[in-house]
Design an enzyme around this catalytic site. Structure first.
Site, PDB file in Angstrom:
ATOM      1  N   LEU A 161       0.900  -1.437  -0.112  1.00  0.00           N
ATOM      2  CA  LEU A 161       0.037   0.128  -0.111  1.00  0.00           C
ATOM      3  C   LEU A 161       0.911   1.220  -0.216  1.00  0.00           C
ATOM      4  CD1 LEU A 161      -2.524  -1.456   2.494  1.00  0.00           C
ATOM      5  CD2 LEU A 161      -2.646  -1.290  -0.369  1.00  0.00           C
TER       6      LEU A 161
ATOM      7  N   ASP B 177       5.163  -6.459   2.566  1.00  0.00           N
ATOM      8  CA  ASP B 177       6.014  -6.089   1.087  1.00  0.00           C
ATOM      9  C   ASP B 177       7.171  -6.956   0.724  1.00  0.00           C
ATOM     10  OD1 ASP B 177       8.631  -4.448   0.713  1.00  0.00           O
ATOM     11  OD2 ASP B 177       7.476  -2.960   1.432  1.00  0.00           O
TER      12      ASP B 177
ATOM     13  N   ALA C   2       4.501  -5.877  -8.713  1.00  0.00           N
ATOM     14  CA  ALA C   2       4.987  -4.849  -6.828  1.00  0.00           C
ATOM     15  C   ALA C   2       6.367  -4.734  -7.700  1.00  0.00           C
ATOM     16  CB  ALA C   2       4.553  -6.168  -5.750  1.00  0.00           C
TER      17      ALA C   2
ATOM     18  N   TYR D  76      16.563   1.762 -13.017  1.00  0.00           N
ATOM     19  CA  TYR D  76      15.255   0.697 -13.512  1.00  0.00           C
ATOM     20  C   TYR D  76      15.346  -0.041 -13.995  1.00  0.00           C
ATOM     21  CZ  TYR D  76      10.461   0.397 -14.066  1.00  0.00           C
ATOM     22  OH  TYR D  76       9.053  -0.635 -14.410  1.00  0.00           O
TER      23      TYR D  76
ATOM     24  N   ASN E  72       4.933   2.477 -22.501  1.00  0.00           N
ATOM     25  CA  ASN E  72       4.226   3.335 -21.807  1.00  0.00           C
ATOM     26  C   ASN E  72       2.399   3.202 -21.372  1.00  0.00           C
ATOM     27  OD1 ASN E  72       6.352   4.855 -22.584  1.00  0.00           O
ATOM     28  ND2 ASN E  72       5.944   6.013 -21.024  1.00  0.00           N
TER      29      ASN E  72
ATOM     30  N   VAL F 256       2.694   9.849 -18.021  1.00  0.00           N
ATOM     31  CA  VAL F 256       2.726  12.084 -18.244  1.00  0.00           C
ATOM     32  C   VAL F 256       1.420  11.446 -18.684  1.00  0.00           C
ATOM     33  CG1 VAL F 256       2.759  11.134 -20.761  1.00  0.00           C
ATOM     34  CG2 VAL F 256       3.271  12.663 -20.459  1.00  0.00           C
TER      35      VAL F 256
ATOM     36  N   ARG G  73      13.864  15.873 -19.329  1.00  0.00           N
ATOM     37  CA  ARG G  73      14.424  14.817 -18.747  1.00  0.00           C
ATOM     38  C   ARG G  73      16.231  14.545 -18.439  1.00  0.00           C
ATOM     39  NH1 ARG G  73       9.500  11.845 -16.034  1.00  0.00           N
ATOM     40  NH2 ARG G  73       9.668   9.941 -17.949  1.00  0.00           N
TER      41      ARG G  73
ATOM     42  N   GLY H  95      17.573  11.716 -18.411  1.00  0.00           N
ATOM     43  CA  GLY H  95      17.835   9.795 -19.041  1.00  0.00           C
ATOM     44  C   GLY H  95      16.902   9.611 -19.662  1.00  0.00           C
TER      45      GLY H  95
END
Ligand code: UD2
Length: 308
Positions: free
Chosen positions: A33, A54, A75, A142, A171, A186, A269, A271
């Site tokens: 959460l 978790d 997750a 990431y 995306n 976005v 932005r 990267g």
């Protein structure tokens, strides 16, 4: 059958849970959460068991996956810029968390693990569209984390007989994607601002492209990845196979909302990649996937649901 959705109270996870319930499965959602919300599962009250936990907690994952035939591992900390600022935290959640899911799957005989991977694995690869056979060159923590997860899946598939499938999301957008964080996608931000009548900020000239894919298509891909026999150890791009510039995106939103949206331009932005589009030939051929809802129709649905 009994299935586990990690991140089940999150944006994509809650859509997967919804489809699974509709198809008669017994669904356990596991979510800490942090970005997930109880209200994302409100419409499934009594039909989904939400276990708050978790993915960094290996023992909790072993507990929660007992008796499950499939695990959808959604997750994650999903933001590229957040991973640039907090690489150790995202490492723990995105790599250790994935390893913990695989460990639990092996321990409990979960037959298949479907992993939410990302187009971020392609990173600096200049060629377009992106094909699964390209050498991945991640350029963010990431991207490394998602690629590492995919490698772990492959090895678990080879060594331990856990069938694994990795889906490289482009995306993703749709209902329940949270617009409130600076790390939000976005489309969620632009649609939110357009409906509130406030302006948007474009990082760069707005000519960058993305392969925006409506969440319903991503759920379709997950169902095919989970239930198509004989595909253990494989990976697939999940997109629409088309690209839209940010300027085109904003124009579509303006048309659907029926109002002009003011925009200011900031520096690109850090990267950011210029062009991103998926080759979806492999998932079409091997899984029979078709992106049924295009960008415009997805935007219409999202905006209609926010207005309702
Ligand atoms: C998306 C995914 C990420 C990863 C990556 C793979 C999201 C939220 N992130 O990152 O998890 O899979 O794809 O390549 O889906 N932008 C603006 N104004 C804003 C917000 C964003 O101009 O207010 C620009 C941003 O600079 C970028 C584009 O919009 O050029 C898309 O940004 P994003 O954060 O939605 O997604 P992306 O492609 O960075």
């Amino acid at each position: 059958m009994k299935v586990l959705v990690t991140g089940g109270a999150g944006f994509i996870g809650s859509h997967i849970a919804t489809r699974l319930v509709a198809e008669g499965h017994e669904v356990v959602a596991f979510d800490n959460l942090t970005s997930g919300k109880r209200e994302n599962l409100e419409h499934l009250a009594g039909k989904v068991e939400l276990v708050v936990g978790d993915v960094r907690d290996a023992a909790a994952l072993v507990d929660v996956s007992r008796g499950c035939a499939v695990a959808f591992h959604q997750a994650a900390i999903v933001s590229v810029p957040y991973s640039v600022d907090h690489p150790q935290e995202t490492h723990d959640v995105n790599i250790q968390g994935t390893l913990n899911v695989l460990h639990a799957a092996k321990a409990n005989g979960v037959k298949r693990v479907v992993f939410a991977c990302s187009a971020a694995v392609y990173g600096e690869e200049p060629e377009s569209p992106k094909v699964e056979t390209m050498r991945p060159v991640p350029v963010s923590p990431y991207g490394i984390e998602k690629l590492t997860g995919e490698h772990y899946l492959d090895v678990w598939n080879r060594l331990y007989g856990v069938e694994t499938v990795s889906l490289r999301y482009f995306n993703v957008f749709g209902e329940r994607q949270d617009p409130r964080s600076p790390y939000s996608g976005v489309i969620s931000i632009f649609v939110d601002r357009a409906l509130k009548g406030t302006g948007v900020t474009m990082f760069g000239d707005g000519g960058q492209t993305r392969d925006f894919v409506y969440v319903g298509n991503v759920v379709d891909a997950n169902m095919l990845a989970a239930f198509t026999p004989g595909i253990g150890g494989s990976n697939f791009n999940v997109g629409c196979g088309g690209q839209t510039t940010l300027l085109e995106l904003l124009a579509m939103i303006e048309e659907i909302v029926g109002a002009k949206v003011e925009r200011t331009h900031n520096a690109p932005r850090q990267g950011d990649i210029r062009e991103s589009v998926a080759d979806i030939g492999k998932i079409r051929a091997k899984l029979g996937y078709e992106p049924k809802v295009g960008v415009q129709e997805g935007l219409r649905r999202l905006i209609a649901s926010l207005k309702a």
